[in-house]
Write a protein that holds these residues in place. Sequence first.
Motif, PDB file in Angstrom:
ATOM      1  N   ARG A  32       0.874  -1.173   0.000  1.00  0.00           N
ATOM      2  CA  ARG A  32       0.000   0.000   0.000  1.00  0.00           C
ATOM      3  C   ARG A  32       0.908   1.219   0.000  1.00  0.00           C
ATOM      4  NH1 ARG A  32      -3.170   1.489   5.365  1.00  0.00           N
ATOM      5  NH2 ARG A  32      -3.898   3.560   4.813  1.00  0.00           N
ATOM      6  N   LEU A  34       1.226   5.124   0.347  1.00  0.00           N
ATOM      7  CA  LEU A  34       0.540   6.325   0.822  1.00  0.00           C
ATOM      8  C   LEU A  34       1.300   7.540   0.307  1.00  0.00           C
ATOM      9  CD1 LEU A  34      -0.253   5.639   4.581  1.00  0.00           C
ATOM     10  CD2 LEU A  34      -1.841   5.698   2.681  1.00  0.00           C
ATOM     11  N   GLU A  39      -3.490   7.166  -2.771  1.00  0.00           N
ATOM     12  CA  GLU A  39      -3.156   5.877  -2.189  1.00  0.00           C
ATOM     13  C   GLU A  39      -3.242   4.830  -3.296  1.00  0.00           C
ATOM     14  OE1 GLU A  39      -5.027   3.119   1.296  1.00  0.00           O
ATOM     15  OE2 GLU A  39      -5.024   5.291   1.596  1.00  0.00           O
ATOM     16  N   LYS A 130      -3.311  11.749   7.724  1.00  0.00           N
ATOM     17  CA  LYS A 130      -3.467  10.309   7.510  1.00  0.00           C
ATOM     18  C   LYS A 130      -2.726   9.559   8.615  1.00  0.00           C
ATOM     19  CE  LYS A 130      -4.034  10.180   2.493  1.00  0.00           C
ATOM     20  NZ  LYS A 130      -3.527   9.630   1.227  1.00  0.00           N
ATOM     21  N   VAL A 132      -1.401   5.464  10.062  1.00  0.00           N
ATOM     22  CA  VAL A 132      -1.206   4.031   9.859  1.00  0.00           C
ATOM     23  C   VAL A 132      -0.907   3.407  11.212  1.00  0.00           C
ATOM     24  CG1 VAL A 132      -0.427   4.128   7.453  1.00  0.00           C
ATOM     25  CG2 VAL A 132       1.244   4.256   9.272  1.00  0.00           C
TER      26      VAL A 132
END
Length: 175
Positions: A32, A34, A39, A130, A132
């Motif tokens: 993934r 970012l 994304e 954002k 994570v």
Amino acid sequence: MFDDLYYPSHEVTPLTMAVIAQYDENGNPVTRILEKQNEYFVRHTPTKIINNACKFFGSSLRGRQDGTRGICGITHKAPIAVDPGSGMYFFPTISPTNSKCSWIAHSYIDQVNEGPGPNRSTEIIFKNGKTVLLSVSYGSMLNQVQRTAQYRYLLDNRISYLRKHDADMVAEPFA
């Protein structure tokens, strides 16, 4: 996840905030990506993507790791400068040989917090808001952030010194 969500490849750029290890519905490693505004998912491991980024800028992951060792002596989970000229400094969350290793761009980190619950996890909040959640201990993550800051400081000082004194160190005279 659906196949149309995956991009065939991805170039790490100054807008890349993190390259996160994940697994698809069949248990295959995927990544993934970012970025500040976007994304993506890519069917390569994060370390392969970082190695390709290093190659794009004229080196390799191994070369960048050797450079880190030469500058500040860090040998394990070494932070790297994918491209110091554009401020692209990344660090691995665990050993880069592990398929679960993610890479975080140092310059985009706003906060590092202990993850929720009793398990060993860390939440990273980026400057754009954002977040994570990574399966890495808080202490280990703080250590990686600090080691990257140290490496970045040392390398940036070397580059600044050379820029200041470049008139004395020209390899070839101007024609």
